[in-house]
Design a protein around this motif. Structure first.
Motif, PDB file in Angstrom:
ATOM      1  N   GLU A 107       0.832  -1.212   0.000  1.00 67.54           N
ATOM      2  CA  GLU A 107       0.000   0.000   0.000  1.00 67.54           C
ATOM      3  C   GLU A 107       0.863   1.256   0.000  1.00 67.54           C
ATOM      4  N   VAL A 108       1.949   1.240   0.748  1.00 67.76           N
ATOM      5  CA  VAL A 108       2.851   2.390   0.788  1.00 67.76           C
ATOM      6  C   VAL A 108       3.486   2.580  -0.580  1.00 67.76           C
ATOM      7  N   LEU A 109       3.911   1.490  -1.198  1.00 68.58           N
ATOM      8  CA  LEU A 109       4.521   1.576  -2.522  1.00 68.58           C
ATOM      9  C   LEU A 109       3.548   2.193  -3.525  1.00 68.58           C
ATOM     10  N   GLN A 110       2.308   1.746  -3.491  1.00 68.92           N
ATOM     11  CA  GLN A 110       1.309   2.263  -4.425  1.00 68.92           C
ATOM     12  C   GLN A 110       1.079   3.759  -4.197  1.00 68.92           C
ATOM     13  N   ALA A 111       1.051   4.173  -2.928  1.00 70.62           N
ATOM     14  CA  ALA A 111       0.811   5.580  -2.613  1.00 70.62           C
ATOM     15  C   ALA A 111       2.005   6.462  -2.960  1.00 70.62           C
ATOM     16  N   LYS A 112       3.221   5.919  -2.908  1.00 69.73           N
ATOM     17  CA  LYS A 112       4.435   6.716  -3.078  1.00 69.73           C
ATOM     18  C   LYS A 112       5.109   6.560  -4.435  1.00 69.73           C
ATOM     19  N   ARG A 113       4.475   5.876  -5.374  1.00 72.34           N
ATOM     20  CA  ARG A 113       5.095   5.628  -6.674  1.00 72.34           C
ATOM     21  C   ARG A 113       5.486   6.915  -7.392  1.00 72.34           C
ATOM     22  N   GLY A 114       4.623   7.904  -7.376  1.00 72.08           N
ATOM     23  CA  GLY A 114       4.913   9.183  -8.039  1.00 72.08           C
ATOM     24  C   GLY A 114       6.121   9.868  -7.425  1.00 72.08           C
ATOM     25  N   GLU A 115       6.190   9.829  -6.094  1.00 73.47           N
ATOM     26  CA  GLU A 115       7.323  10.440  -5.398  1.00 73.47           C
ATOM     27  C   GLU A 115       8.625   9.708  -5.728  1.00 73.47           C
ATOM     28  N   LEU A 116       8.552   8.384  -5.853  1.00 74.00           N
ATOM     29  CA  LEU A 116       9.745   7.607  -6.213  1.00 74.00           C
ATOM     30  C   LEU A 116      10.215   7.963  -7.621  1.00 74.00           C
ATOM     31  N   ARG A 117       9.279   8.194  -8.540  1.00 72.06           N
ATOM     32  CA  ARG A 117       9.655   8.583  -9.906  1.00 72.06           C
ATOM     33  C   ARG A 117      10.336   9.949  -9.895  1.00 72.06           C
ATOM     34  N   GLN A 118       9.850  10.869  -9.034  1.00 74.17           N
ATOM     35  CA  GLN A 118      10.492  12.182  -8.923  1.00 74.17           C
ATOM     36  C   GLN A 118      11.923  12.040  -8.409  1.00 74.17           C
ATOM     37  N   ILE A 119      12.126  11.190  -7.405  1.00 72.05           N
ATOM     38  CA  ILE A 119      13.465  10.957  -6.864  1.00 72.05           C
ATOM     39  C   ILE A 119      14.370  10.396  -7.961  1.00 72.05           C
ATOM     40  N   GLU A 120      13.812   9.497  -8.758  1.00 70.01           N
ATOM     41  CA  GLU A 120      14.563   8.893  -9.862  1.00 70.01           C
ATOM     42  C   GLU A 120      15.019   9.978 -10.850  1.00 70.01           C
ATOM     43  N   GLN A 121      14.123  10.914 -11.185  1.00 67.27           N
ATOM     44  CA  GLN A 121      14.458  11.976 -12.133  1.00 67.27           C
ATOM     45  C   GLN A 121      15.441  12.977 -11.532  1.00 67.27           C
ATOM     46  N   ILE A 122      15.275  13.315 -10.254  1.00 64.80           N
ATOM     47  CA  ILE A 122      16.142  14.300  -9.597  1.00 64.80           C
ATOM     48  C   ILE A 122      17.574  13.778  -9.468  1.00 64.80           C
ATOM     49  N   THR A 123      17.720  12.530  -9.001  1.00 63.29           N
ATOM     50  CA  THR A 123      19.047  12.005  -8.675  1.00 63.29           C
ATOM     51  C   THR A 123      19.732  11.287  -9.830  1.00 63.29           C
ATOM     52  N   GLY A 124      18.961  10.728 -10.754  1.00 66.47           N
ATOM     53  CA  GLY A 124      19.553   9.979 -11.855  1.00 66.47           C
ATOM     54  C   GLY A 124      19.732   8.497 -11.560  1.00 66.47           C
ATOM     55  N   VAL A 125      19.220   8.013 -10.421  1.00 61.47           N
ATOM     56  CA  VAL A 125      19.307   6.583 -10.113  1.00 61.47           C
ATOM     57  C   VAL A 125      18.216   5.836 -10.864  1.00 61.47           C
ATOM     58  N   GLN A 126      18.348   4.524 -10.888  1.00 63.65           N
ATOM     59  CA  GLN A 126      17.296   3.682 -11.450  1.00 63.65           C
ATOM     60  C   GLN A 126      16.584   3.035 -10.268  1.00 63.65           C
ATOM     61  N   ILE A 127      15.268   3.208 -10.184  1.00 63.70           N
ATOM     62  CA  ILE A 127      14.486   2.605  -9.104  1.00 63.70           C
ATOM     63  C   ILE A 127      13.572   1.559  -9.706  1.00 63.70           C
ATOM     64  N   ARG A 128      13.726   0.316  -9.225  1.00 68.15           N
ATOM     65  CA  ARG A 128      12.884  -0.780  -9.697  1.00 68.15           C
ATOM     66  C   ARG A 128      12.148  -1.376  -8.508  1.00 68.15           C
ATOM     67  N   GLU A 129      11.043  -2.058  -8.811  1.00 68.20           N
ATOM     68  CA  GLU A 129      10.239  -2.713  -7.777  1.00 68.20           C
ATOM     69  C   GLU A 129      10.253  -4.210  -8.043  1.00 68.20           C
ATOM     70  N   LYS A 130      10.355  -4.974  -6.983  1.00 67.85           N
ATOM     71  CA  LYS A 130      10.342  -6.427  -7.104  1.00 67.85           C
ATOM     72  C   LYS A 130       9.343  -6.965  -6.086  1.00 67.85           C
ATOM     73  N   ALA A 131       8.426  -7.811  -6.535  1.00 72.79           N
ATOM     74  CA  ALA A 131       7.432  -8.392  -5.636  1.00 72.79           C
ATOM     75  C   ALA A 131       8.036  -9.569  -4.887  1.00 72.79           C
ATOM     76  N   GLY A 132       7.719  -9.661  -3.611  1.00 75.42           N
ATOM     77  CA  GLY A 132       8.165 -10.778  -2.789  1.00 75.42           C
ATOM     78  C   GLY A 132       6.964 -11.490  -2.201  1.00 75.42           C
ATOM     79  N   LEU A 133       7.210 -12.429  -1.321  1.00 73.85           N
ATOM     80  CA  LEU A 133       6.113 -13.167  -0.699  1.00 73.85           C
ATOM     81  C   LEU A 133       5.299 -12.287   0.249  1.00 73.85           C
ATOM     82  N   ARG A 134       5.991 -11.484   1.065  1.00 70.78           N
ATOM     83  CA  ARG A 134       5.287 -10.695   2.078  1.00 70.78           C
ATOM     84  C   ARG A 134       5.038  -9.269   1.632  1.00 70.78           C
ATOM     85  N   ASN A 135       6.013  -8.644   0.978  1.00 72.08           N
ATOM     86  CA  ASN A 135       5.838  -7.274   0.513  1.00 72.08           C
ATOM     87  C   ASN A 135       6.741  -7.035  -0.695  1.00 72.08           C
TER      88      ASN A 135
END
Length: 120
Positions: free
Chosen positions: A39-67
């Motif tokens: 739920e936090v990931l879904q709510a913060k996805r836009g903010e993570l994309r902004q961080i990606e654009q500001i810093t130049g890092v690559q941010i990826r998401e990987k699904a696990g069993l619990r989160n």
């Protein structure tokens, strides 16, 4: 005199090897991983994309069993900066999460035969 110069050169080479061993040598990009609730990931996805654009890092998401796991990849300096920003972003409460979370409903009762009290 030649022996002394050779001895000093050997000592300098040894000291240089020790100094090189002391600091970690990172070749290429590094990756840091941060676990996050779905739920936090879904709510913060836009903010993570902004961080990606500001810093130049690559941010990826990987699904696990619990989160989920957020993987931040880039050079050491930008990953260090982005990691702090990501941790702060996922620690903040999202505007929709102001209501207290309700506990999950209890599991349905297991159907058993009713137990009658013993006769007096």
């Amino acid at each position: 005199a030649e022996e002394a110069a050779a001895s000093i050169a050997a000592r300098d080479r040894q000291a240089q090897k020790e100094a090189t061993k002391a600091r970690p040598k990172v070749i290429g990009p590094i990756t840091e991983c941060v676990p996050v609730n779905a739920e936090v990931l879904q709510a913060k996805r836009g903010e993570l994309r902004q961080i990606e654009q500001i810093t130049g890092v690559q941010i990826r998401e990987k699904a696990g069993l619990r989160n989920f796991t957020i993987m931040i990849t880039g050079t050491t300096s930008i990953v260090e900066t982005a990691l702090i920003m990501v941790e702060q972003a996922i620690a903040e409460k999202s505007p929709g999460a102001q209501q207290p979370e309700r506990p999950p409903p209890p599991p349905p009762p297991i159907m058993e035969q009713p137990v009658e009290p013993p006769p007096p």
